[in-house]
Write an enzyme that holds these catalytic residues in place. Structure first.
Site: not given
Length: 650
Positions: A367-369
């Site tokens: 999700a951060k990527i």
């Protein structure tokens, strides 16, 4: 594909009221070009209806095209969560999404409007991303969503902290303690239906940010798509071993406790949402498992800028350095492993679904990527960088010999600057040296200067005995252009370790102090009778003459102080020591883990087999030495292709 929407349909305005468009008009919704090379589907894929937070909303983007990859991604995500993309201006548009580098005046000029219609909400490009992240329509009047030059608008009523989460408070760093309170679900007024009942999809509980070892490694045990199961099965046993080793100390003499941490790959995972499943059957075929180890690949660190994921990697590295500063070792390793996976990719990873298929990347890191690709930023990193306490902590951690515990203690005691520490805090001699030469120690050392330092030490040793060997290790041996400190690995083909200690500690070090090259002794075994093998200190190269005369010689101005270490190694351990003191740490963990999987143990003293261990894998015997002298032979025994030091940059 175009979708004609009857404008008599209901569109929500910023205050939740319905906007009925004129019956004679229609809104024409378009589809953007597909991401990647896939063909455009007849029906654009959407998330489950309960999660379509933009359902019934019509978005107009400015600029209103999908030429920019980042804007195309925003359009794709908006459609995925239920929005319509309106290509031509028409009554019934609910939101205008403006690129960050454009202004409100430019928008009005493009649309040829004197003012925007009152029912249209104008927001910054960040707004859709935050809505998806928080799973409800956040307040568009908040400052982060305002477009440059947008006129101020008084809210109809004040918004309390329970109505809308602020940018800073809504994405806090994960709390360090297990008893941290969970966030309460929020249902702001914008997301209420016409009957004032909150929509069900906005009542989901936010997950607890707590992380411990078992929850952290549970990510690897989650069921995966078939394309990734084979790549992860080889580490199942290692991860289970990590859980039993987390209580063991780490030191230079026994690092087996760290081996099980090699391949942890999730930022965090709530144990309540991802229970550890039953053990998978152990795979056969050691050769196929061995090929997945990082040390099996040559990594020279070149071409990083050309990597299609370079920006994502850059931001993840910053986040990893933050966790390293605060000694969150699990997350530090997780970010490093994720970065390694991204460096191997020749295509740009743009979505969470693509990222989660890569080795060592869990749901949260994926999700951060996606957030980085979509918004070119990471909110958690920004929160950390804006935290004044973290900035002070980072300042104190830059002092030599100061660790996280001491730096945190000073912050709690109210110290805020280096001057505060010098004048008020009780300091050790090393801490005072670290503060006095703070700027010097913080500077990276150019490679040519490291070469000069190595030559001075080598020449001084050769004056004592020409058979002494000196190798400068660390990042210098890996070919780095700058280094943090200077690691001199000192050995002799015939002398015992006690003899080497006597010559280095009792003769070499005093001589270099007398010459003015060594400036301070920071940590050392001070005599030949001791068993220490390391000396830590500071050195400075002489620069140009100052013009002042001392006797018949000109006084030389000294250059900046540099951190220098002497590492004493007996000849029979040279090969293992070169691996250990060359690094990098990811490569070292990988090759030590591989040795452990083969029933052996690798440390800076050698490669050993037949090691006896007691409960909790506590070492009972050292085992039998397989190889320690020859660096290449150690690689050969482990079945690892020879990697030049420049190829060990993982």
């Amino acid at each position: 594909m175009e979708t004609k929407v009857d404008t008599s349909s209901i569109l929500r305005s910023s205050n939740g009221a319905a906007l009925a468009a004129r019956p004679s008009q229609t809104l024409v919704s378009a589809l953007p070009r597909p991401i990647g090379k896939r063909k455009r589907a007849n029906v654009y894929p959407k998330v489950a209806e309960a999660r379509q937070i933009f359902r019934g909303l019509a978005f107009y983007f400015f600029p209103n095209n999908d030429v920019s990859p980042a804007r195309r991604m925003r359009i794709h995500k908006a459609l995925e969560y239920g929005a319509l993309w309106i290509k031509d201006w028409a009554q019934g548009i609910s939101h205008v999404i403006v690129d960050r580098d454009l202004t409100y005046a430019q928008l009005l000029a493009w649309l040829k409007f004197d003012a925007m219609p009152a029912e249209v909400i104008v927001v910054d490009e960040l707004y859709p991303a935050d809505c998806i992240t928080y799973r409800f329509l956040v307040d568009p009047k908040q400052f982060p969503y305002r477009v440059q030059g947008q006129p101020d608008e008084k809210p109809e009523k004040p918004c309390s902290s329970t109505d809308f989460p602020s940018t800073d408070s809504s994405l806090q760093l994960k709390p360090p303690r297990k008893d941290t309170l969970r966030q309460e679900p929020r249902s702001p007024s914008r997301t209420e239906d016409s009957n004032n009942e909150p929509r069900a999809e906005y009542q989901e509980q936010t997950q607890d940010y707590q992380l411990d070892a078992e929850e952290f490694v549970a990510e690897l045990d989650k069921p995966r798509p078939s394309s990734t199961v084979d790549r992860r099965d080889s580490f199942d046993e290692v991860i289970r071993e990590a859980k039993s080793l987390e209580h063991l100390p780490l030191d230079d003499e026994d690092e087996d406790a760290a081996e099980g941490c090699e391949d942890v790959g999730s930022d965090s995972q709530d144990s309540s949402s991802s229970p550890i499943p039953t053990k998978r059957p152990r795979r056969t075929g050691n050769s196929s498992r061995q090929s997945t180890f990082q040390c099996m690949e040559a990594n020279n660190g070149k071409g990083a800028a050309a990597n299609p994921n370079a920006r994502t990697i850059e931001i993840l590295e910053q986040m990893g350095r933050y966790y390293d500063r605060v000694q969150d070792h699990w997350r530090t390793l997780a970010y490093r492993r994720a970065i390694t996976s991204l460096k191997r990719e020749t295509r740009k990873i743009t979505t969470k679904e693509e990222a989660v298929l890569l080795p060592f990347i869990g749901e949260r890191l994926a999700a951060k990527i996606e957030e980085i690709v979509w918004t070119n930023r990471l909110r958690r990193l920004e929160n950390a960088q804006l935290d004044p306490t973290d900035r002070i902590l980072q300042l104190f951690l830059g002092i030599y010999s100061v660790g996280f515990a001491q730096a945190s203690r000073w912050v709690r005691q109210g110290y805020r600057t280096l001057a505060d520490l010098l004048h008020r805090a009780p300091l050790t001699t090393n801490q005072r040296i670290g503060i006095a030469h703070y700027d010097d120690f913080a500077l990276r050392i150019p490679r040519n200067e490291v070469t000069q330092h190595g030559a001075i030490v080598r020449d001084a040793l050769h004056a004592l005995d020409p058979d002494f060997e000196v190798v400068v290790g660390g990042s210098y041996r890996r070919g780095a252009l700058t280094c943090g400190d200077i690691d001199c690995i000192i050995t002799h083909p015939t002398h015992s370790l006690s003899t080497i200690r006597a010559l280095v500690f009792d003769t070499l070090v005093p001589q270099l102090f007398e010459q003015g090259y060594l400036r301070a002794s920071l940590a050392a075994s001070t005599s030949a009778s001791s068993t220490g093998t390391k000396w830590h200190g500071a050195a400075a190269l002489p620069t140009s003459p100052s013009g002042d005369f001392v006797g018949r010689q000109k006084k030389l101005e000294e250059g900046p102080w540099r951190r220098i270490d002497f590492l004493l190694v007996p000849q029979e351990e040279t090969g293992a020591a070169l691996i250990y003191f060359t690094g990098n740490d990811v490569f070292n963990r990988s090759i030590r883990l591989l040795a452990s999987r083969k029933g052996m143990r690798l440390n800076q003293h050698g490669l050993f087999r037949d090691i006896m261990r007691g409960p909790g894998r506590v070492k009972v015997t050292d085992g039998i030495l397989v190889e320690g002298r020859d660096e290449r032979r150690i690689f050969e025994v482990l079945g690892v292709p020879w990697r030049e030091p420049e190829e060990r940059i993982c």
